[in-house]
Design a protein around this motif. Sequence first.
Motif, short mmCIF file in Angstrom:
data_model
loop_
_atom_site.label_atom_id
_atom_site.label_comp_id
_atom_site.label_asym_id
_atom_site.label_seq_id
_atom_site.Cartn_x
_atom_site.Cartn_y
_atom_site.Cartn_z
N ALA A 162 20.87 39.50 57.35
CA ALA A 162 20.39 40.48 56.37
C ALA A 162 21.56 41.20 55.72
O ALA A 162 21.54 41.47 54.51
N GLN A 163 22.58 41.49 56.50
CA GLN A 163 23.76 42.18 55.97
C GLN A 163 24.48 41.30 54.95
O GLN A 163 24.89 41.78 53.88
N ALA A 164 24.63 40.00 55.25
CA ALA A 164 25.28 39.08 54.31
C ALA A 164 24.42 38.91 53.05
O ALA A 164 24.95 38.82 51.94
N GLY A 165 23.09 38.88 53.22
CA GLY A 165 22.19 38.78 52.07
C GLY A 165 22.35 39.96 51.13
O GLY A 165 22.36 39.80 49.90
N LEU A 166 22.48 41.17 51.70
CA LEU A 166 22.67 42.37 50.90
C LEU A 166 24.00 42.32 50.16
O LEU A 166 24.09 42.67 48.98
N ALA A 167 25.04 41.83 50.83
CA ALA A 167 26.37 41.72 50.19
C ALA A 167 26.32 40.70 49.05
O ALA A 167 26.90 40.93 47.98
N ILE A 168 25.62 39.59 49.23
CA ILE A 168 25.50 38.59 48.18
C ILE A 168 24.72 39.15 46.99
O ILE A 168 25.09 38.96 45.83
N PHE A 169 23.66 39.91 47.28
CA PHE A 169 22.85 40.51 46.21
C PHE A 169 23.68 41.51 45.41
O PHE A 169 23.63 41.56 44.18
N ASN A 170 24.48 42.35 46.10
CA ASN A 170 25.35 43.32 45.43
C ASN A 170 26.40 42.61 44.57
O ASN A 170 26.72 43.07 43.47
N CYS A 171 26.90 41.51 45.08
CA CYS A 171 27.88 40.72 44.33
C CYS A 171 27.24 40.12 43.07
O CYS A 171 27.86 40.07 42.00
N ALA A 172 26.00 39.67 43.19
CA ALA A 172 25.29 39.07 42.06
C ALA A 172 25.10 40.05 40.92
O ALA A 172 25.12 39.67 39.75
N GLU A 173 24.94 41.33 41.25
CA GLU A 173 24.74 42.35 40.21
C GLU A 173 25.96 42.49 39.31
O GLU A 173 25.83 42.84 38.14
N ALA A 174 27.15 42.17 39.83
CA ALA A 174 28.38 42.31 39.06
C ALA A 174 28.73 41.05 38.26
O ALA A 174 29.69 41.05 37.50
N ILE A 175 27.96 39.98 38.42
CA ILE A 175 28.25 38.71 37.75
C ILE A 175 27.61 38.69 36.36
O ILE A 175 26.44 39.03 36.20
#
Length: 153
Positions: A121-134
């Motif tokens: 879940a923690q990695a999923g949240l980090a990936i989602f936050n990263c996606a917002e900046a793309i």
Amino acid sequence: MSYKLNQLKHTAAILNKQSVLRDIVQRANSFAVLQRIVHSYLPGAAAEHCQLANYNQGRLVLVIDNAHWATRLRYQQNQLMDKLCQHNEFSDLQRIQFKIRPNTAFNDAINEQKPRLEISAQAGLAIFNCAEAIEDPHLRAALERLARNAAKE
């Protein structure tokens, strides 16, 4: 349901009457003969790893279940061709082609042993936050799909 004995037909009579079925049976029988001839000249245990796939217009196609045996048979291809050409069935043999088709039962067993990797879940949240900046919409969508596959806590 009751059938009269004189109405039942022998399988051979049906196959001989219909030309398509007769041709298929004849082709299967000829392949069986060719398979026996090929197996008689294969070295040692190679026969159980090799199957005749096709023989047409001077080209013999053999399917091998692993790369090891395919390599060994490629090294012995010229000797095998010389021996097979001595038979009337292979009088026009010009080329032997080896194809590798791994045994599916073996591959299924390997795939069953592999554990499925999961995203925390923690990695999923980090990936989602990263996606917002793309800025690239395709990459952003792919990252968001990946983040949705994360384990829920």
